[in-house]
Design a protein around this motif. Structure first.
Motif, PDB file in Angstrom:
ATOM      1  N   LYS A 114       9.503  62.442  33.279  1.00 59.20           N
ATOM      2  CA  LYS A 114      10.840  62.113  33.787  1.00 59.20           C
ATOM      3  C   LYS A 114      11.851  63.183  33.381  1.00 59.20           C
ATOM      4  O   LYS A 114      12.692  63.600  34.192  1.00 59.20           O
ATOM      5  N   ALA A 115      11.754  63.653  32.143  1.00 54.94           N
ATOM      6  CA  ALA A 115      12.692  64.659  31.648  1.00 54.94           C
ATOM      7  C   ALA A 115      12.563  65.973  32.415  1.00 54.94           C
ATOM      8  O   ALA A 115      13.570  66.601  32.774  1.00 54.94           O
ATOM      9  N   VAL A 116      11.325  66.394  32.661  1.00 54.90           N
ATOM     10  CA  VAL A 116      11.098  67.637  33.396  1.00 54.90           C
ATOM     11  C   VAL A 116      11.590  67.508  34.836  1.00 54.90           C
ATOM     12  O   VAL A 116      12.265  68.402  35.362  1.00 54.90           O
ATOM     13  N   LYS A 117      11.287  66.389  35.458  1.00 52.50           N
ATOM     14  CA  LYS A 117      11.701  66.168  36.844  1.00 52.50           C
ATOM     15  C   LYS A 117      13.223  66.192  36.968  1.00 52.50           C
ATOM     16  O   LYS A 117      13.774  66.801  37.894  1.00 52.50           O
ATOM     17  N   GLU A 118      13.901  65.552  36.043  1.00 56.88           N
ATOM     18  CA  GLU A 118      15.368  65.528  36.072  1.00 56.88           C
ATOM     19  C   GLU A 118      15.947  66.916  35.826  1.00 56.88           C
ATOM     20  O   GLU A 118      16.931  67.306  36.471  1.00 56.88           O
ATOM     21  N   THR A 121      15.463  68.989  38.991  1.00 54.98           N
ATOM     22  CA  THR A 121      16.386  68.509  40.020  1.00 54.98           C
ATOM     23  C   THR A 121      17.804  69.014  39.749  1.00 54.98           C
ATOM     24  O   THR A 121      18.498  69.488  40.659  1.00 54.98           O
ATOM     25  N   ASP A 122      18.238  68.905  38.495  1.00 55.27           N
ATOM     26  CA  ASP A 122      19.568  69.391  38.125  1.00 55.27           C
ATOM     27  C   ASP A 122      19.681  70.899  38.334  1.00 55.27           C
ATOM     28  O   ASP A 122      20.724  71.404  38.782  1.00 55.27           O
ATOM     29  N   TYR A 123      18.612  71.606  38.018  1.00 57.15           N
ATOM     30  CA  TYR A 123      18.613  73.061  38.194  1.00 57.15           C
ATOM     31  C   TYR A 123      18.829  73.433  39.664  1.00 57.15           C
ATOM     32  O   TYR A 123      19.671  74.285  39.983  1.00 57.15           O
ATOM     33  N   PHE A 124      18.089  72.800  40.550  1.00 55.46           N
ATOM     34  CA  PHE A 124      18.221  73.126  41.973  1.00 55.46           C
ATOM     35  C   PHE A 124      19.590  72.722  42.516  1.00 55.46           C
ATOM     36  O   PHE A 124      20.132  73.394  43.398  1.00 55.46           O
ATOM     37  N   ALA A 171      21.255  75.058  29.021  1.00 49.68           N
ATOM     38  CA  ALA A 171      21.590  73.776  28.377  1.00 49.68           C
ATOM     39  C   ALA A 171      20.645  72.667  28.832  1.00 49.68           C
ATOM     40  O   ALA A 171      20.177  71.857  28.026  1.00 49.68           O
ATOM     41  N   ILE A 172      20.346  72.642  30.117  1.00 51.24           N
ATOM     42  CA  ILE A 172      19.465  71.599  30.666  1.00 51.24           C
ATOM     43  C   ILE A 172      18.031  71.769  30.179  1.00 51.24           C
ATOM     44  O   ILE A 172      17.387  70.814  29.736  1.00 51.24           O
ATOM     45  N   PHE A 173      17.525  72.987  30.239  1.00 52.05           N
ATOM     46  CA  PHE A 173      16.144  73.235  29.838  1.00 52.05           C
ATOM     47  C   PHE A 173      15.955  73.094  28.328  1.00 52.05           C
ATOM     48  O   PHE A 173      14.853  72.787  27.860  1.00 52.05           O
ATOM     49  N   SER A 174      17.029  73.328  27.573  1.00 49.38           N
ATOM     50  CA  SER A 174      16.939  73.187  26.119  1.00 49.38           C
ATOM     51  C   SER A 174      16.583  71.757  25.732  1.00 49.38           C
ATOM     52  O   SER A 174      15.872  71.532  24.741  1.00 49.38           O
ATOM     53  N   GLN A 208       6.724  75.277  34.356  1.00 49.86           N
ATOM     54  CA  GLN A 208       7.845  75.002  35.253  1.00 49.86           C
ATOM     55  C   GLN A 208       9.140  75.614  34.731  1.00 49.86           C
ATOM     56  O   GLN A 208       9.939  76.145  35.503  1.00 49.86           O
ATOM     57  N   LEU A 209       9.356  75.545  33.423  1.00 48.38           N
ATOM     58  CA  LEU A 209      10.546  76.154  32.848  1.00 48.38           C
ATOM     59  C   LEU A 209      10.513  77.673  33.006  1.00 48.38           C
ATOM     60  O   LEU A 209      11.507  78.296  33.384  1.00 48.38           O
ATOM     61  N   LEU A 210       9.374  78.280  32.731  1.00 47.70           N
ATOM     62  CA  LEU A 210       9.246  79.728  32.863  1.00 47.70           C
ATOM     63  C   LEU A 210       9.414  80.175  34.304  1.00 47.70           C
ATOM     64  O   LEU A 210      10.013  81.221  34.584  1.00 47.70           O
ATOM     65  N   ASP A 211       8.888  79.390  35.232  1.00 52.59           N
ATOM     66  CA  ASP A 211       9.001  79.755  36.634  1.00 52.59           C
ATOM     67  C   ASP A 211      10.455  79.774  37.086  1.00 52.59           C
ATOM     68  O   ASP A 211      10.837  80.624  37.904  1.00 52.59           O
TER      69      ASP A 211
END
Length: 242
Positions: A114-118, A121-124, A171-174, A208-211
Motif C-alpha cells: 500500500k505504501a509503495v502504491k501510494e 501514485t503521488d509521484y505521478f 520526501a515521499i520516497f523517504s 520501483q523507487l530507483l526506476d
C-alpha cells in the motif's frame, strides 16, 4: 522546429556504491542516490560542450548507467520471479520465451504494498502537475525567444521548477525507505536472504523507487540536451538566431 522538453538536475556524479556493484549485492542506500542526481546545467554553451560531441558521457549518462547497474542486480536476485524488474532491465521479451512470470507466487506485505502504491501514485500526480506548468511556460518562451536566448531561458525555467519536484519526490520516497528500514527489510536485501517470504516484493519495491529516479534523470538529461541542440542550430546557421 518541434522539440520535446523534460527536466534536468545538478552536475557532479560520485559513485559511492562500487563495492555493492562489484559484489553483486543489493545496495540499500537511498539519500545518496537523490543527492547524486545530476542537475540542470547553468548555461546553454556548457550544455552544448557536454552534449554535442559524439560518445560524450555527461553526468546524466553516468547516473543512468549507475541506476541500471542496481536495477540489473535486483533483477538478478529476483531469479526471473519479478515481471516488473525484468521489464525495467529489458529482459522481459527474452525471458518470456522460456518462463512465465505470472506463474511466480510472490508473497507480499500488504502494508508495504500500500505504501509503495501510494508513493508511486503521488509521484505521478506531482510529475503531471510539474509538466503542465513547464509545458505552459515553454510555449510562452517559444513565442518570445529564439536561438541561444531561448536555450538560456529554457534552462532557467527548469532550474526553477525541477528542484521543487525533486524535493517533493524525495520526501515521499523517504517514507517508503524508512518503513523498509524500520521493518528490517533493508537488512534482508543486504544479506540476500532469499528465504524471506517477502524477498521478491522487497526487490521490486527497491526497483520501483530507483526506476523513478531514472525517470527524473532522463527528464533532466532531455532538458540539457534540448538547450545543446538549440545552440547547435545557432552555430550551424547563425542567421536563424539573430
Amino acid at each position: 522546429m518541434r522539440l520535446s522538453f523534460f527536466l534536468l538536475l545538478p552536475a557532479v556524479l560520485v559513485c559511492n556504491c562500487l563495492q555493492a556493484q562489484q559484489s553483486n549485492s543489493v545496495d540499500t542506500a537511498f539519500t545518496s542516490y537523490f543527492d547524486r542526481l545530476p542537475g540542470v546545467l547553468t548555461s546553454a554553451e556548457e550544455a552544448w560542450k557536454l552534449y554535442t560531441p559524439k560518445n560524450s558521457k555527461p553526468a546524466t549518462k553516468q547516473y543512468e548507467a549507475e541506476i541500471m547497474v542496481q536495477l540489473n542486480i535486483l533483477a538478478d536476485h529476483s531469479d526471473r520471479k519479478s515481471y516488473i524488474l525484468s521489464w525495467y532491465t529489458d529482459r522481459l521479451e527474452k525471458e518470456s520465451k522460456q518462463y512465465r512470470h505470472t506463474d511466480a507466487k510472490v508473497q507480499k506485505d500488504p502494508v508495504l504494498e500500500k505504501a509503495v502504491k501510494e508513493a508511486i501514485t503521488d509521484y505521478f500526480s506531482m510529475l503531471d502537475n510539474y509538466l503542465r506548468t513547464v509545458n505552459y511556460s515553454i510555449d510562452t518562451l517559444f513565442k518570445k525567444y529564439t536561438g541561444r536566448t531561448l536555450a538560456e531561458k529554457e534552462l532557467q525555467l527548469y532550474q526553477k521548477e525541477l528542484p521543487q519536484l525533486y524535493s517533493k519526490t524525495k520526501a515521499i520516497f523517504s517514507k517508503v525507505h524508512q518503513m523498509m528500514r524500520s521493518k528490517g527489510y533493508n537488512t534482508v536485501l543486504q544479506q540476500g536472504n532469499t528465504q524471506h517470504p517477502y524477498y521478491i516484493q522487497l526487490l521490486e519495491a527497491r526497483g520501483q523507487l530507483l526506476d523513478k529516479l531514472r525517470e527524473l534523470n532522463k527528464q533532466a538529461d532531455a532538458a540539457n540536451a534540448t538547450a545543446a541542440q538549440l545552440v547547435e542550430f545557432c552555430k550551424k546557421d547563425p542567421e536563424t538566431c539573430k
